[in-house]
Structure formats: C-alpha cells, structure tokens
Design a protein around this motif. Structure first.
Motif, PDB file in Angstrom:
ATOM      1  N   UNK A 175       0.834  -1.202   0.000  1.00  0.00           N
ATOM      2  CA  UNK A 175       0.000   0.000   0.000  1.00  0.00           C
ATOM      3  C   UNK A 175       0.874   1.260   0.000  1.00  0.00           C
ATOM      4  N   UNK A 176       1.979   1.190   0.738  1.00  0.00           N
ATOM      5  CA  UNK A 176       2.873   2.356   0.807  1.00  0.00           C
ATOM      6  C   UNK A 176       3.537   2.603  -0.548  1.00  0.00           C
ATOM      7  N   UNK A 177       4.028   1.547  -1.185  1.00  0.00           N
ATOM      8  CA  UNK A 177       4.671   1.699  -2.505  1.00  0.00           C
ATOM      9  C   UNK A 177       3.665   2.241  -3.523  1.00  0.00           C
ATOM     10  N   UNK A 178       2.434   1.715  -3.489  1.00  0.00           N
ATOM     11  CA  UNK A 178       1.408   2.207  -4.426  1.00  0.00           C
ATOM     12  C   UNK A 178       1.142   3.693  -4.191  1.00  0.00           C
ATOM     13  N   UNK A 179       1.079   4.084  -2.923  1.00  0.00           N
ATOM     14  CA  UNK A 179       0.789   5.499  -2.606  1.00  0.00           C
ATOM     15  C   UNK A 179       1.946   6.395  -3.053  1.00  0.00           C
ATOM     16  N   UNK A 180       3.179   5.914  -2.897  1.00  0.00           N
ATOM     17  CA  UNK A 180       4.338   6.697  -3.367  1.00  0.00           C
ATOM     18  C   UNK A 180       4.238   6.880  -4.886  1.00  0.00           C
ATOM     19  N   UNK A 181       3.904   5.808  -5.599  1.00  0.00           N
ATOM     20  CA  UNK A 181       3.822   5.885  -7.070  1.00  0.00           C
ATOM     21  C   UNK A 181       2.703   6.833  -7.505  1.00  0.00           C
ATOM     22  N   UNK A 182       1.542   6.722  -6.837  1.00  0.00           N
ATOM     23  CA  UNK A 182       0.416   7.611  -7.188  1.00  0.00           C
ATOM     24  C   UNK A 182       0.782   9.072  -6.911  1.00  0.00           C
ATOM     25  N   UNK A 183       1.435   9.303  -5.778  1.00  0.00           N
ATOM     26  CA  UNK A 183       1.824  10.679  -5.425  1.00  0.00           C
ATOM     27  C   UNK A 183       2.774  11.244  -6.476  1.00  0.00           C
ATOM     28  N   UNK A 184       3.751  10.432  -6.901  1.00  0.00           N
ATOM     29  CA  UNK A 184       4.716  10.916  -7.895  1.00  0.00           C
ATOM     30  C   UNK A 184       4.001  11.225  -9.214  1.00  0.00           C
ATOM     31  N   UNK A 185       3.059  10.358  -9.598  1.00  0.00           N
ATOM     32  CA  UNK A 185       2.321  10.619 -10.852  1.00  0.00           C
ATOM     33  C   UNK A 185       1.590  11.956 -10.771  1.00  0.00           C
ATOM     34  N   UNK A 186       0.946  12.213  -9.615  1.00  0.00           N
ATOM     35  CA  UNK A 186       0.150  13.448  -9.488  1.00  0.00           C
ATOM     36  C   UNK A 186       1.066  14.672  -9.461  1.00  0.00           C
ATOM     37  N   UNK A 187       2.124  14.633  -8.640  1.00  0.00           N
ATOM     38  CA  UNK A 187       2.934  15.852  -8.470  1.00  0.00           C
ATOM     39  C   UNK A 187       3.817  16.126  -9.693  1.00  0.00           C
ATOM     40  N   UNK A 188       4.036  15.118 -10.533  1.00  0.00           N
ATOM     41  CA  UNK A 188       4.830  15.385 -11.736  1.00  0.00           C
ATOM     42  C   UNK A 188       3.947  15.599 -12.967  1.00  0.00           C
ATOM     43  N   UNK A 189       2.627  15.458 -12.807  1.00  0.00           N
ATOM     44  CA  UNK A 189       1.742  15.570 -13.977  1.00  0.00           C
ATOM     45  C   UNK A 189       1.432  17.021 -14.312  1.00  0.00           C
ATOM     46  N   UNK A 190       1.668  17.934 -13.339  1.00  0.00           N
ATOM     47  CA  UNK A 190       1.430  19.352 -13.554  1.00  0.00           C
ATOM     48  C   UNK A 190      -0.034  19.665 -13.870  1.00  0.00           C
ATOM     49  N   UNK A 191      -0.952  18.818 -13.395  1.00  0.00           N
ATOM     50  CA  UNK A 191      -2.373  19.144 -13.540  1.00  0.00           C
ATOM     51  C   UNK A 191      -3.095  18.751 -12.253  1.00  0.00           C
ATOM     52  N   UNK A 192      -4.187  19.431 -11.992  1.00  0.00           N
ATOM     53  CA  UNK A 192      -4.905  19.218 -10.728  1.00  0.00           C
ATOM     54  C   UNK A 192      -6.215  18.483 -10.995  1.00  0.00           C
ATOM     55  N   UNK A 193      -6.417  17.335 -10.351  1.00  0.00           N
ATOM     56  CA  UNK A 193      -7.679  16.609 -10.577  1.00  0.00           C
ATOM     57  C   UNK A 193      -8.879  17.462 -10.164  1.00  0.00           C
ATOM     58  N   UNK A 194     -10.035  17.273 -10.806  1.00  0.00           N
ATOM     59  CA  UNK A 194     -11.226  18.044 -10.428  1.00  0.00           C
ATOM     60  C   UNK A 194     -11.708  17.664  -9.033  1.00  0.00           C
ATOM     61  N   UNK A 195     -12.433  18.579  -8.410  1.00  0.00           N
ATOM     62  CA  UNK A 195     -12.965  18.310  -7.070  1.00  0.00           C
ATOM     63  C   UNK A 195     -14.160  17.368  -7.159  1.00  0.00           C
ATOM     64  N   UNK A 196     -14.222  16.475  -6.193  1.00  0.00           N
ATOM     65  CA  UNK A 196     -15.410  15.628  -6.028  1.00  0.00           C
ATOM     66  C   UNK A 196     -15.854  15.842  -4.588  1.00  0.00           C
ATOM     67  N   UNK A 197     -16.978  16.536  -4.411  1.00  0.00           N
ATOM     68  CA  UNK A 197     -17.389  16.880  -3.041  1.00  0.00           C
ATOM     69  C   UNK A 197     -17.861  15.645  -2.285  1.00  0.00           C
ATOM     70  N   UNK A 198     -17.251  15.414  -1.127  1.00  0.00           N
ATOM     71  CA  UNK A 198     -17.694  14.370  -0.187  1.00  0.00           C
ATOM     72  C   UNK A 198     -17.658  15.020   1.189  1.00  0.00           C
ATOM     73  N   UNK A 199     -18.823  15.129   1.814  1.00  0.00           N
ATOM     74  CA  UNK A 199     -18.880  15.909   3.056  1.00  0.00           C
ATOM     75  C   UNK A 199     -17.903  15.392   4.108  1.00  0.00           C
ATOM     76  N   UNK A 200     -17.738  14.041   4.209  1.00  0.00           N
ATOM     77  CA  UNK A 200     -16.895  13.485   5.277  1.00  0.00           C
ATOM     78  C   UNK A 200     -15.465  13.986   5.181  1.00  0.00           C
TER      79      UNK A 200
END
Ligand code: SF4
Length: 223
Positions: free
Chosen positions: A158-183
């Motif tokens: 789970x940690x390795x997957x999260x590191x990979x996902x984080x790197x994809x997001x921070x190097x993609x130079x784009x921001x995912x759209x918001x999905x409102x979830x009250x919690x």
C-alpha cells in the motif's frame, strides 16, 4: 531517475503521501499549485509537532533517541523528517532495534493514512542504515499511549502504491477536479481554496476559473 535512484531535486515529501490518501486534488493543490491553508485540525497538528520538531537527541546506555531526524530514500525518491527515531544497541555495541515513532493528534484511524506515512519513514531509515525495520509506533494524543504497527507485506504494498500515485500526481502538472464528499471536504483545510461545491455545480471550467482567481489573488499579495 537513473539506475541508482532519484536525484535530490526529484524527491517528494513523505508528508505528501497522507495528502494523496486523503484526496488526490488536495495533494495537487499543495504540491503542484503550492497552495496551503490551515484550519483547526492542521493547527492542532502543528502545535503538537512543535513539541517534537526541534532537532536534537538523547542518549542513555544502549539507547539513543533522535528527534526531528532528517530522512530520505533515493531509491524511492522520498525526503522528510521523522518525529522520533529510537535506536537500541545490542550487547556487543552494534546497532540493534531501530523504531520510528510518530506523534499524532486524535486517535488510531481505521484507514492506513497514518500507517503509510510511518512505513515510508521506515523505508527511508532502512536505506540510510542498511537494516530491516519490522515495526514502528504511534503516540496519539487522545489515547495517551503508544501503539505498535507491524510493517507487513500488505502495508509495504500500500505504501509503494501510494508513493507511485503521489509521484504521478505531483509530476503531472495538472490538478484533478474536485469531487465533493462531506466526510472529507468539510474537514479539509483547503475547502475555501478548492470550493468543491462550486466546482461540482459548474464542472471543470469553474474549477479552472477558481484556480486562476486564487493564483491571481496570491500574486497580488506577493507583489
Ligand atoms: S475540499 Fe474536498 S475535493 Fe477539495 S481538496 Fe479538500 S478534500 Fe479534496
């Protein structure tokens, strides 16, 4: 990244992993768009960490404790600080048990959001010290006691997957759209910047408009 791992300027903060697990948009707002805001939850966390964030160490026979220890892994491309790392010597004076300890507000969470951060710290320490680390500990303010987390295969994965996902997001130079979830959104310190309800109503164009407005406002403040 080359055969030996990531370079210094490619490292991502261990703290970003928690943001990724909380919300992909949140990690992008913070680490791509460099936006930040505090709320009660983040402020309480900061006050708690001020108590352990002064870099120093304590020693007694066979036992050393490092506070606010700088850590990194070039193999995984991570950099950060561990609240506390405890070192115990074996009888012959060589390095024995090494244990990262994180201080947190609140109490033990059902999700892996804190455990992934601790496991990533252990990965960094393993690389720095050339050892294996089997477990770490948390001290949750509301529980007034330490709890132990075993670094098992499921948590590693789970940690390795999260590191990979984080790197994809921070190097993609784009921001995912918001999905409102009250919690999650109602507790998010970036709510006013993100405006998830407005974005949901208007779609991506409003998202881009809001981000542009925020950037323009911040530019004005800077000038
Ligand atoms: S307000 Fe909601 S969608 Fe926006 S960054 Fe926070 S958690 Fe994510």
């Amino acid at each position: 990244m080359d055969d030996t791992g990531y370079s210094e300027d490619e490292l991502i903060p261990v703290s970003a992993l928690q943001h990724t697990m909380y919300c992909h948009r949140q990690v992008a707002l913070i680490h791509v768009e460099q936006l930040w805001a505090d709320n009660r939850y983040t402020a309480e966390g900061q006050v708690l960490h001020q108590r352990v964030d002064l870099e120093h160490h304590e020693s007694r026979k066979g036992h050393r404790t490092e506070y606010a220890m700088a850590i990194r892994s070039l193999r995984l491309g991570l950099i950060g600080k561990a609240d506390v790392v405890e070192f115990e010597e074996t009888r012959d004076g060589s390095l024995g048990l090494v244990r990262p300890v994180e201080f947190k507000r609140g109490k033990t969470k059902p999700s892996d959001i804190d455990r992934v951060q601790l496991c990533a710290q252990a990965f960094c320490l393993e690389e720095m010290l050339g050892i294996k680390i089997g477990a770490g500990q948390f001290y949750y303010l509301q529980e007034h006691r330490r709890s132990t987390v075993d670094f098992d295969e499921e948590l590693w994965r789970h940690t390795i997957e999260t590191i990979e996902t984080t790197r994809q997001i921070v190097t993609s130079d784009s921001t995912p759209p918001a999905v409102y979830e009250s919690a999650k959104c109602d507790r998010c310190s970036l709510y006013q910047i993100c405006m998830p309800r407005a974005v949901n109503r208007g779609g991506k164009r409003v998202d881009r408009y809001v981000n542009a407005q925020v950037r323009a406002l911040l530019k004005e403040v800077d000038e």
